[in-house]
Write a protein that holds these residues in place. Structure first.
Motif, PDB file in Angstrom:
ATOM      1  N   GLU A 145     -25.487  22.877 -37.104  1.00 36.26           N
ATOM      2  CA  GLU A 145     -24.121  23.305 -37.426  1.00 36.26           C
ATOM      3  C   GLU A 145     -23.514  24.138 -36.293  1.00 36.26           C
ATOM      4  N   ILE A 146     -23.560  23.577 -35.093  1.00 31.05           N
ATOM      5  CA  ILE A 146     -22.990  24.263 -33.928  1.00 31.05           C
ATOM      6  C   ILE A 146     -21.495  24.448 -34.112  1.00 31.05           C
ATOM      7  N   PHE A 147     -21.036  25.672 -33.971  1.00 26.48           N
ATOM      8  CA  PHE A 147     -19.623  26.046 -34.160  1.00 26.48           C
ATOM      9  C   PHE A 147     -19.095  25.624 -35.527  1.00 26.48           C
ATOM     10  N   GLY A 148     -19.989  25.612 -36.523  1.00 25.53           N
ATOM     11  CA  GLY A 148     -19.572  25.278 -37.879  1.00 25.53           C
ATOM     12  C   GLY A 148     -19.339  23.801 -38.114  1.00 25.53           C
ATOM     13  N   THR A 149     -19.819  22.949 -37.218  1.00 27.22           N
ATOM     14  CA  THR A 149     -19.651  21.496 -37.361  1.00 27.22           C
ATOM     15  C   THR A 149     -20.990  20.865 -37.759  1.00 27.22           C
ATOM     16  N   SER A 150     -20.991  19.542 -37.865  1.00 26.68           N
ATOM     17  CA  SER A 150     -22.224  18.827 -38.195  1.00 26.68           C
ATOM     18  C   SER A 150     -23.074  18.532 -36.965  1.00 26.68           C
ATOM     19  N   VAL A 151     -22.609  18.947 -35.796  1.00 26.37           N
ATOM     20  CA  VAL A 151     -23.305  18.660 -34.537  1.00 26.37           C
ATOM     21  C   VAL A 151     -24.565  19.517 -34.422  1.00 26.37           C
ATOM     22  N   GLY A 152     -25.651  18.907 -33.986  1.00 27.08           N
ATOM     23  CA  GLY A 152     -26.901  19.617 -33.789  1.00 27.08           C
ATOM     24  C   GLY A 152     -27.563  19.241 -32.475  1.00 27.08           C
ATOM     25  N   TRP A 153     -28.654  19.905 -32.204  1.00 25.67           N
ATOM     26  CA  TRP A 153     -29.416  19.645 -30.971  1.00 25.67           C
ATOM     27  C   TRP A 153     -30.862  20.033 -31.210  1.00 25.67           C
ATOM     28  N   SER A 154     -31.771  19.320 -30.545  1.00 23.80           N
ATOM     29  CA  SER A 154     -33.181  19.703 -30.657  1.00 23.80           C
ATOM     30  C   SER A 154     -33.918  19.344 -29.383  1.00 23.80           C
ATOM     31  N   TYR A 155     -35.005  20.038 -29.138  1.00 20.89           N
ATOM     32  CA  TYR A 155     -35.854  19.785 -27.974  1.00 20.89           C
ATOM     33  C   TYR A 155     -37.304  19.867 -28.416  1.00 20.89           C
ATOM     34  N   LYS A 156     -38.015  18.752 -28.273  1.00 18.93           N
ATOM     35  CA  LYS A 156     -39.412  18.690 -28.697  1.00 18.93           C
ATOM     36  C   LYS A 156     -40.300  19.174 -27.549  1.00 18.93           C
ATOM     37  N   THR A 157     -40.543  20.454 -27.530  1.00 14.53           N
ATOM     38  CA  THR A 157     -41.220  21.114 -26.411  1.00 14.53           C
ATOM     39  C   THR A 157     -42.549  20.468 -26.050  1.00 14.53           C
ATOM     40  N   LEU A 158     -43.338  20.118 -27.042  1.00 11.24           N
ATOM     41  CA  LEU A 158     -44.673  19.593 -26.788  1.00 11.24           C
ATOM     42  C   LEU A 158     -44.710  18.076 -26.658  1.00 11.24           C
TER      43      LEU A 158
END
Length: 528
Positions: free
Chosen positions: A336-349
């Protein structure tokens, strides 16, 4: 009009990068991203908050490719500075000093196997510096590795572009297997032509023709087991095909089967250094360990892949502009970046950066007896090479996110729909190019399939074509799009130390990509 406006950023980017005095990618891509954002805001009336969220997510998304590039450069610098690369080079020269043999062993069969195990641009990242070390032109090596890193891609990273790329369509196993079979067959047909084209861009036509028997034996050694495995499995065709092909290609090269002495590497004739079996083992150990770790962490039956992707929540904090989460597998996420449905992820391993690249380097630095000054040089070289690619990739990923915003009113879907309307039932001739467009944008065959799988499926239903055929062509197109993908070009160029040549490289790889699409399109149209 909507399609023309939607395509404007891409046309501007292509013009900037292929004109007589090309603009460097780290300048051209941010400019293109800004243009795409302005068109979204003022022409397509995009929501400003959503636009900012997508742009921010695009900036964060650079962590995935830049960490992989940094890891590959770090490994490459370790091999070069420690002297391991020189030992490997001499070993390969001892197998055969024939340039065609060297290109096919490293740039074809070895890279084929690496693609099956990992993907993420790893094959070209590892094969390219070895070929440069053998004396081939860095610019030509970039082109060669990009073109050949296409055929195995549909089943790269243990089949991820196929089984995960179409996961949103909720296909049954029978449908996925049907896609797999047709995908493999079309790639095999393309393999009759594409490796020859790639070789002709590195070596004179005469040398290629004189060694054509060896070339085709090496090609078939990879693609025949690849095609056979695809008849009943959609995870291991590239991995098995590459492993079998590598062993067969080395054997053929060592025996000189189908090779002509006129293609001897001039650099190889300047004198071959002696190396002991122990020295060779130590030099190869980082690459062997890399492959072993990749295989162990990518085959889900072993259980390690699930551990590295464990999304069980460990920590959750609200940052004000987004919800931050950390999983047990150290997956970093923003929701919920800036209150939106947008997201992000980073699979470190799971992203192949810490594992396997950094892990392999940490294990091998003491084994290769590197001194502190050598380690310092290795790290400083890596940091120096990733600065400009990082800026370029930020521009590319922001542009991708912006152009994909808007669902069925997104600029990218206007372009796709126009293609379908123009082609009708002849869509099979052009479907692969839409897949290539997706990879050009996103830098990933898997993302291309996720993005365009739905629209390809809809087009097939609309015009009365086989859904599995069209999805196979989407997968093939996504694979051949690796040739023209800006982020891949930047990655390989950075690793071999070539700067500001993205436009000229794109000029060279664009035609082979068009030929690839024409081959699979015509074959599908005539024989399906």
């Amino acid at each position: 009009m909507n399609t023309l406006v939607a395509a404007l950023p891409i046309l501007v980017l292509i013009w900037m990068m292929v004109k007589s005095s090309p603009i460097a990618s780290y300048i051209a891509l941010p400019i293109t991203a800004l243009l795409a954002a302005l068109l979204q805001l003022f022409y397509f009336q995009a929501d400003l908050r959503l636009l900012l969220a997508n742009s921010f997510a695009g900036v964060l998304s650079v962590m995935t490719p830049i960490s992989i590039i940094a890891g590959a450069i770090l490994l490459n610098r370790m091999l070069a500075i420690s002297g391991a690369e020189t030992t490997i080079k001499h070993w390969l020269e001892s197998i055969s000093s024939n340039q065609v043999a060297q290109l096919m062993i490293i740039g074809w069969a070895f890279a084929f196997m690496l693609e099956g195990a990992s993907g993420f641009g790893t094959p070209a990242a590892i094969a390219a510096p070895i070929l440069v070390g053998l004396g081939f032109s860095p610019f030509k090596v970039i082109i060669f590795t990009l073109i050949l890193n296409s055929i195995p891609v549909s089943f790269g990273a243990v089949g991820t572009p196929t089984w995960f790329g179409f996961s949103a369509l909720q296909l049954d196993d029978g449908q996925v297997l049907a896609i797999s079979r047709w995908t493999a067959l079309c790639h095999v047909v393309a393999a009759l032509v594409i490796p020859m084209i790639a070789l002709c861009l590195v070596l004179p036509l005469k040398k290629v023709r004189q060694n054509s028997v060896f070339i085709y034996l090496s090609v078939f050694a990879c693609v025949l087991p690849y095609w056979l495995f695809a008849q009943w499995n959609y995870e291991f065709p590239s991995l098995i095909g590459g492993a079998v092909g590598l062993l067969v290609t080395i054997f053929l090269a060592n025996k000189g089967v189908g090779l002509n002495n006129s293609a001897v590497n001039a650099q190889s004739t300047k004198g071959k250094a002696e190396f002991t079996p122990k020295a060779l083992f130590l030099a190869l150990f980082p690459l062997l360990l890399l492959i072993v770790v990749l295989v162990i962490t990518r085959i889900h039956q072993l259980g390690i892949k699930a551990l590295l992707n464990d999304e069980t929540l460990w920590l959750s904090i609200h940052l004000g502009f987004a919800q931050f989460e950390l999983s047990k597998a150290l997956i970093l996420s923003l929701h919920e970046i800036f209150g939106t449905s947008v997201g992000w992820s980073y699979k470190t391993l799971f992203v192949p950066a810490l594992i396997p690249f950094v892990l392999v380097v940490l294990i091998c630095v003491p084994l290769l007896k590197m001194s502190k000054p050598q380690v310092k040089q290795m790290c400083s070289d890596t940091l120096g090479r990733i600065a400009k690619p990082c800026i370029a990739l930020i521009g590319a990923l922001v542009m991708v996110n912006v152009l994909m915003q808007g669902g069925h009113n997104a600029p990218i879907f206007y372009m796709a729909s126009t293609f379908a309307d123009l082609s009708g039932e002849h869509w099979v001739l052009f479907a692969s190019y839409l897949g290539a467009l997706g990879t050009f944008f996103s830098g990933s065959a898997t993302v291309s399939n996720l993005t365009f799988g739905g629209i390809q499926y809809g087009i097939a239903q609309q015009v009365g074509l086989s859904e599995t055929l069209v999805l196979a062509l989407q997968s093939i197109g996504a694979a051949m799009g690796n040739m023209i993908c800006i982020s891949n070009i930047i990655a390989v160029a950075s690793i071999v130390g070539v700067n500001n040549q993205e436009g000229p490289v794109l000029k060279k790889t664009f035609l082979p990509m068009l030929i690839y699409g024409a081959i699979v399109g015509c074959f599908s149209y005539l024989f399906y």
